[in-house]
Design an enzyme around this catalytic site. Structure first.
Site, PDB file in Angstrom:
ATOM      1  N   SER A 138      -3.084  -3.517   3.672  1.00  0.00           N
ATOM      2  CA  SER A 138      -2.941  -2.149   4.379  1.00  0.00           C
ATOM      3  C   SER A 138      -3.088  -2.461   5.834  1.00  0.00           C
ATOM      4  O   SER A 138      -4.222  -3.245   6.385  1.00  0.00           O
ATOM      5  CB  SER A 138      -4.095  -1.200   3.844  1.00  0.00           C
ATOM      6  OG  SER A 138      -3.891  -0.128   4.822  1.00  0.00           O
ATOM      7  N   LEU A 139      -2.221  -2.189   6.576  1.00  0.00           N
ATOM      8  CA  LEU A 139      -2.347  -2.166   8.279  1.00  0.00           C
ATOM      9  C   LEU A 139      -2.953  -0.876   8.888  1.00  0.00           C
ATOM     10  O   LEU A 139      -3.143  -0.951   9.965  1.00  0.00           O
ATOM     11  CB  LEU A 139      -0.908  -2.693   8.833  1.00  0.00           C
ATOM     12  CG  LEU A 139      -0.329  -3.930   8.392  1.00  0.00           C
ATOM     13  CD1 LEU A 139       1.040  -3.955   9.113  1.00  0.00           C
ATOM     14  CD2 LEU A 139      -1.334  -5.131   8.884  1.00  0.00           C
ATOM     15  N   LYS A 142      -2.308   8.911  -4.955  1.00  0.00           N
ATOM     16  CA  LYS A 142      -2.030   9.851  -4.045  1.00  0.00           C
ATOM     17  C   LYS A 142      -1.698  11.378  -5.011  1.00  0.00           C
ATOM     18  O   LYS A 142      -1.915  12.325  -4.318  1.00  0.00           O
ATOM     19  CB  LYS A 142      -0.628   9.556  -3.437  1.00  0.00           C
ATOM     20  CG  LYS A 142      -0.662   8.796  -2.151  1.00  0.00           C
ATOM     21  CD  LYS A 142       0.530   8.474  -1.636  1.00  0.00           C
ATOM     22  CE  LYS A 142       0.464   7.348  -0.520  1.00  0.00           C
ATOM     23  NZ  LYS A 142       1.794   7.258   0.063  1.00  0.00           N
ATOM     24  N   GLY A 175       5.029   6.083  -5.337  1.00  0.00           N
ATOM     25  CA  GLY A 175       4.205   7.160  -4.880  1.00  0.00           C
ATOM     26  C   GLY A 175       4.825   7.621  -3.455  1.00  0.00           C
ATOM     27  O   GLY A 175       4.375   9.005  -3.440  1.00  0.00           O
ATOM     28  N   VAL A 176       5.637   7.299  -3.061  1.00  0.00           N
ATOM     29  CA  VAL A 176       6.050   7.814  -1.687  1.00  0.00           C
ATOM     30  C   VAL A 176       7.440   8.612  -1.693  1.00  0.00           C
ATOM     31  O   VAL A 176       7.708   9.278  -0.966  1.00  0.00           O
ATOM     32  CB  VAL A 176       6.221   6.674  -0.528  1.00  0.00           C
ATOM     33  CG1 VAL A 176       7.683   5.939  -0.654  1.00  0.00           C
ATOM     34  CG2 VAL A 176       6.031   7.417   0.805  1.00  0.00           C
ATOM     35  N   LYS A 183      10.260   8.160 -15.092  1.00  0.00           N
ATOM     36  CA  LYS A 183       9.523   8.693 -13.683  1.00  0.00           C
ATOM     37  C   LYS A 183      10.362   9.345 -12.963  1.00  0.00           C
ATOM     38  O   LYS A 183      10.168  10.441 -12.104  1.00  0.00           O
ATOM     39  CB  LYS A 183       9.054   7.418 -13.002  1.00  0.00           C
ATOM     40  CG  LYS A 183       7.755   6.618 -13.658  1.00  0.00           C
ATOM     41  CD  LYS A 183       7.209   5.773 -12.655  1.00  0.00           C
ATOM     42  CE  LYS A 183       6.599   4.557 -13.236  1.00  0.00           C
ATOM     43  NZ  LYS A 183       6.161   3.825 -12.152  1.00  0.00           N
ATOM     44  N   VAL A 233      11.759   1.019   2.722  1.00  0.00           N
ATOM     45  CA  VAL A 233      10.570   1.514   2.975  1.00  0.00           C
ATOM     46  C   VAL A 233       9.452   0.534   3.601  1.00  0.00           C
ATOM     47  O   VAL A 233       8.388   0.584   4.295  1.00  0.00           O
ATOM     48  CB  VAL A 233       9.824   2.280   1.864  1.00  0.00           C
ATOM     49  CG1 VAL A 233       8.416   2.508   1.930  1.00  0.00           C
ATOM     50  CG2 VAL A 233      10.625   3.845   1.844  1.00  0.00           C
ATOM     51  N   TYR A 289       8.109  -2.843   5.254  1.00  0.00           N
ATOM     52  CA  TYR A 289       8.288  -3.281   6.820  1.00  0.00           C
ATOM     53  C   TYR A 289       7.601  -4.594   7.059  1.00  0.00           C
ATOM     54  O   TYR A 289       7.779  -5.262   7.854  1.00  0.00           O
ATOM     55  CB  TYR A 289       7.816  -2.365   7.635  1.00  0.00           C
ATOM     56  CG  TYR A 289       6.100  -2.001   7.389  1.00  0.00           C
ATOM     57  CD1 TYR A 289       5.821  -1.068   6.578  1.00  0.00           C
ATOM     58  CD2 TYR A 289       5.116  -2.733   7.996  1.00  0.00           C
ATOM     59  CE1 TYR A 289       4.475  -0.546   6.524  1.00  0.00           C
ATOM     60  CE2 TYR A 289       3.635  -2.586   7.858  1.00  0.00           C
ATOM     61  CZ  TYR A 289       3.706  -1.429   6.932  1.00  0.00           C
ATOM     62  OH  TYR A 289       2.067  -1.155   6.661  1.00  0.00           O
TER      63      TYR A 289
END
Ligand code: ATR
Length: 264
Positions: A14-15, A65, A128-129, A154, A208, A210
């Protein structure tokens, strides 16, 4: 000093801490933002710390989430409709769940000057997104959303939230104007085994992911003469929206902001 966390599992990649700590410093806010890998059984404990004012805010990432929802008092309309929360805040003693991925995606697309109205969008993946991306696409009035996921169930589950989805068997490709890779394929340089040679050009290939900044999926899209874009701005804008919710001010997004995410 105020304390913020991003929680998930895994969390090492995670950034968010880098970006939030940069903005905290820029805005002279006395706070710190850290990442915490947690197990699902410890979710309630860490969320209750927000209610006890020992933690001031939490960002939630994969795979929590949805499962954080029962521990919250209130959801924003977007979080409710997507059943997805990525930002937790205490307001009037209520634990509120928000979803800033939606605006993150919408703002990133807007920046591209690519009008999605009336366009056919093909989504790969159902993780999730994806509910947030679908929610945003529906506000942009796209004409059709096709979704394909290795585990078909899903995609079927998502259709219960969004009844305008068209499910396509994994491995097949249908005509589209925009294709979005929302699978994790590409994070480790894997290929997506789909044949795009017959789809024509001038489409938008959006990933999605990067990091790496150009996945094999984007490279192939570019090779075939299409516009390509990675998920960096979406990431930055979801963080921007969370920052706004917590601190009540708009952090600056400039070249330097984008650069600090590269210096790993
Ligand atoms: P989660 O599914 O826990 O929310 P995610 O990282 O948000 O995690 O989503 C991973 C996505 O990448 C899923 O759509 C996953 O497909 P499955 O639902 O079938 O697991 C997809 N994915 C991961 N590895 C894949 C592979 N080797 N081939 C095809 N799809 C893959």
């Amino acid at each position: 000093m105020k304390k913020y966390f991003v929680i998930g599992n895994p969390i090492n990649h995670s950034l968010s801490p880098k970006l939030h700590n940069y903005w905290l410093k820029e805005n002279k806010i006395d706070a710190i933002y850290d990442k915490k890998k947690i197990e699902e059984k410890n979710l309630q404990t860490i969320i209750s710390k927000v209610k006890e004012k020992k933690i001031d805010g939490i960002n939630v990432t994969v795979p929590f989430k949805k499962v954080v929802i029962p521990f919250l008092d209130k959801l924003s309309i977007e979080a409710e409709q997507t059943q997805s929360v990525n930002t937790i805040i205490l307001k009037d003693n209520n634990l509120e769940g928000h979803n800033t991925d939606i605006t993150g995606f919408a703002k990133a697309i807007k920046k591209l000057n690519f009008n999605l109205e009336g366009k056919k969008v093909f989504i790969l993946g159902a993780g999730g997104v994806v509910p947030s991306i679908i929610f945003a696409l529906n506000t942009m009035k796209v004409s059709k959303i096709i979704i394909s996921n290795r585990t078909r169930q899903k995609a079927e589950n998502l259709k219960m939230l969004f009844n305008n989805l068209n499910i396509l068997e994994w491995g097949k490709v249908e005509d589209f104007d925009v294709i979005i890779n929302a699978t994790s394929l590409g994070l480790n340089n894997e290929e997506i085994n789909l044949d795009f040679s017959n789809i024509g050009n001038d489409k938008l290939f959006y990933d999605v992911i990067y990091n790496p900044s150009e996945t094999k999926f984007l490279r192939e899209g570019r090779r075939l003469g299409n516009k390509v874009e990675n998920g960096k701005l979406m990431f930055v804008y979801q963080a921007y929206e969370a920052f706004k919710l917590w601190h009540g001010l708009e952090p600056e997004i400039n070249e330097h902001t984008l650069k600090i995410l590269e210096d790993d």
